[in-house]
Design a protein around this motif. Structure first.
Motif, short mmCIF file in Angstrom:
data_model
loop_
_atom_site.label_atom_id
_atom_site.label_comp_id
_atom_site.label_asym_id
_atom_site.label_seq_id
_atom_site.Cartn_x
_atom_site.Cartn_y
_atom_site.Cartn_z
N CYS A 150 0.69 -1.17 -0.01
CA CYS A 150 0.08 -0.10 0.04
C CYS A 150 0.80 1.41 -0.13
CB CYS A 150 -1.04 0.02 1.17
SG CYS A 150 -2.24 -1.34 1.19
N TYR A 152 2.91 4.22 -2.62
CA TYR A 152 3.07 4.85 -4.09
C TYR A 152 3.80 4.08 -5.12
CZ TYR A 152 3.34 9.05 -6.93
OH TYR A 152 2.93 10.17 -8.00
N TYR A 186 -0.19 -1.88 5.05
CA TYR A 186 -1.09 -1.01 5.10
C TYR A 186 -0.99 -0.06 6.66
CZ TYR A 186 -5.96 0.94 5.72
OH TYR A 186 -6.82 1.78 6.07
N THR A 190 -2.43 6.87 6.97
CA THR A 190 -2.09 7.61 5.89
C THR A 190 -3.31 7.97 4.67
OG1 THR A 190 -1.16 5.94 4.71
CG2 THR A 190 0.19 7.00 6.28
N ASN A 191 -3.57 8.86 4.19
CA ASN A 191 -4.30 8.97 2.91
C ASN A 191 -3.94 8.14 1.86
OD1 ASN A 191 -6.23 10.69 4.42
ND2 ASN A 191 -5.08 12.34 3.76
N LEU A 192 -2.52 8.15 1.82
CA LEU A 192 -2.01 7.46 0.63
C LEU A 192 -2.39 6.08 0.60
CD1 LEU A 192 -0.26 7.09 -2.25
CD2 LEU A 192 1.94 7.07 -0.38
N ASN A 194 -4.93 4.71 1.88
CA ASN A 194 -6.39 4.25 2.02
C ASN A 194 -6.59 4.41 0.12
OD1 ASN A 194 -7.39 3.82 4.31
ND2 ASN A 194 -6.40 5.82 4.90
N GLN A 195 -5.98 5.37 -0.39
CA GLN A 195 -6.22 5.70 -1.59
C GLN A 195 -5.73 4.37 -2.56
OE1 GLN A 195 -7.85 8.20 -3.37
NE2 GLN A 195 -7.71 7.13 -5.00
N VAL A 196 -4.43 3.88 -2.39
CA VAL A 196 -4.04 2.67 -2.97
C VAL A 196 -5.21 1.51 -2.81
CG1 VAL A 196 -2.24 0.86 -2.84
CG2 VAL A 196 -1.53 3.33 -2.81
N ASN A 198 -8.23 1.78 -2.40
CA ASN A 198 -9.48 2.17 -3.24
C ASN A 198 -9.11 1.71 -4.77
OD1 ASN A 198 -11.14 2.92 -1.08
ND2 ASN A 198 -10.34 5.10 -1.23
N ASP A 199 -7.68 2.24 -5.11
CA ASP A 199 -7.55 2.08 -6.52
C ASP A 199 -7.22 0.64 -6.99
OD1 ASP A 199 -7.34 5.05 -6.81
OD2 ASP A 199 -5.07 4.69 -6.67
N GLU A 202 -10.45 -1.04 -7.05
CA GLU A 202 -11.35 -0.43 -8.37
C GLU A 202 -10.72 -1.40 -9.58
OE1 GLU A 202 -11.65 3.48 -11.10
OE2 GLU A 202 -11.50 3.75 -8.72
#
Length: 253
Positions: A150, A152, A186, A190-192, A194-196, A198-199, A202
C-alpha cells in the motif's frame, strides 16, 4: 490433489516471502498439510521458519538442475504439518543453466506431479523477477496470489506481471487463475494507503482479499528469530490478519 499457489510480484519488498511463510504456517495450524517451495535465490523463506538453507546440500536447485528426486529436497519444519523445499544462492545460476533446456518452463510442474497428492496446499515463493524461475512457478500453479504494498507506485509494473500471466494462460497453463491480490504494509493513518486500497479494489474488483496486512513491527521482527508470526507473537495485528487470510484461502477451496 493439493492446490498449488504461486506467490508472485516482480517488485521486491512487497511481502512475498512474509506472506508465503505466514500463510503457510496458519494453514498448517488449521490442520492442512502444507509445503513451501522457495524458488527465490535469496532463500529467505527457509530463514523465516528457522532453517539455514546455506548449510543444506539438497535444495530446489538440485531438483531443477540435476534432477535430484524432489522427495529428497523436502525438509520437515518444527511446525506440525508444514514442510519446505528450500533454496539458496546456488539457485541464482539456474536462470542461465535452464535457458537452453528443452521444455524448461515445465520442469517444476513435472516434479510436482509426484508429490502434490501429499499436500493440501503447495505455496511457491517466487523471486522478484519475471524470469524462468517465476515462469516455472506459474506453469506449475493452479493460481497466482499477488502481494501488493500500500505505497506510491504500487500498481506500477504490475501490467507486465499480468501480461506474463495472460501469456501463460494462453499457451502454457490454461487453467491458471488469479487467486487474489493481498494488500500489504497498510498504514491506516495515511491518506495514501487508503487511496491505494481504493485504486486496487477498483482495478481488481472482487479479486482483492478482504484481509489487508498492516505495517507491524512484530511481523518485521519475526524472521530474524526464525519464526512465523503465529509463533513469534500470536496476538499481534499482523498475526490476526494473516490468520484471516488463511481462512479466506480455505474458503476459496
Amino acid at each position: 490433489m493439493g492446490r498449488v499457489i504461486s506467490i508472485s510480484n516482480q517488485k521486491g519488498g512487497v511481502g512475498k516471502t512474509t506472506t508465503t511463510v505466514n500463510l503457510a504456517a496458519f494453514l498448517a495450524m488449521k490442520g492442512k498439510h502444507v509445503l513451501i517451495i522457495d524458488i527465490d535465490p535469496q532463500g529467505n523463506a527457509g530463514f523465516g521458519i528457522g532453517l539455514n538453507a546455506e548449510e543444506i546440500n539438497t535444495t530446489i536447485y538440485e531438483v531443477l538442475i540435476s534432477e535430484v528426486p524432489i522427495e529428497r529436497a523436502i525438509f520437515k519444519t518444527d511446525i506440525e504439518n508444514l514442510d519446505i523445499i528450500p533454496s539458496n544462492i546456488h539457485l541464482s545460476g539456474a536462470q542461465v543453466e535452464l535457458l537452453n533446456r528443452e521444455g524448461n518452463e515445465f520442469i517444476l510442474k513435472r516434479f510436482l506431479k509426484k508429490i502434490r497428492d501429499s499436500y493440501h496446499y503447495i505455496l511457491i515463493d517466487c523471486p522478484p523477477s519475471l524470469g524462468i524461475l517465476t515462469l516455472n512457478s506459474l506453469v506449475a500453479a493452479d493460481s497466482v496470489m499477488i502481494p501488493l504494498q500500500c505505497e506510491y507506485y504500487a500498481l506500477e509494473g504490475l501490467s507486465q506481471l499480468l501480461k506474463i500471466i495472460a501469456m501463460v494462460q494462453e499457451g502454457l497453463n490454461r487453467s491458471l487463475k488469479i487467486e487474489g491480490v493481498v494488500l500489504t504494509m497498510y498504514d491506516s493513518r495515511t491518506n495514501l494507503a487508503n487511496q491505494v486500497v481504493n485504486d486496487v479494489k477498483e482495478y481488481f474488483k472482487d479479486k482483492v482479499f478482504d484481509s489487508i496486512i498492516p505495517r507491524n513491527v512484530k511481523l518485521s521482527e519475526a524472521p530474524s528469530f526464525g519464526k512465523p508470526i503465529s509463533l513469534y507473537d500470536r496476538h499481534s495485528p499482523g498475526s490476526i490478519t494473516y490468520e484471516k487470510l488463511a481462512d479466506e484461502v480455505i474458503r476459496n477451496g
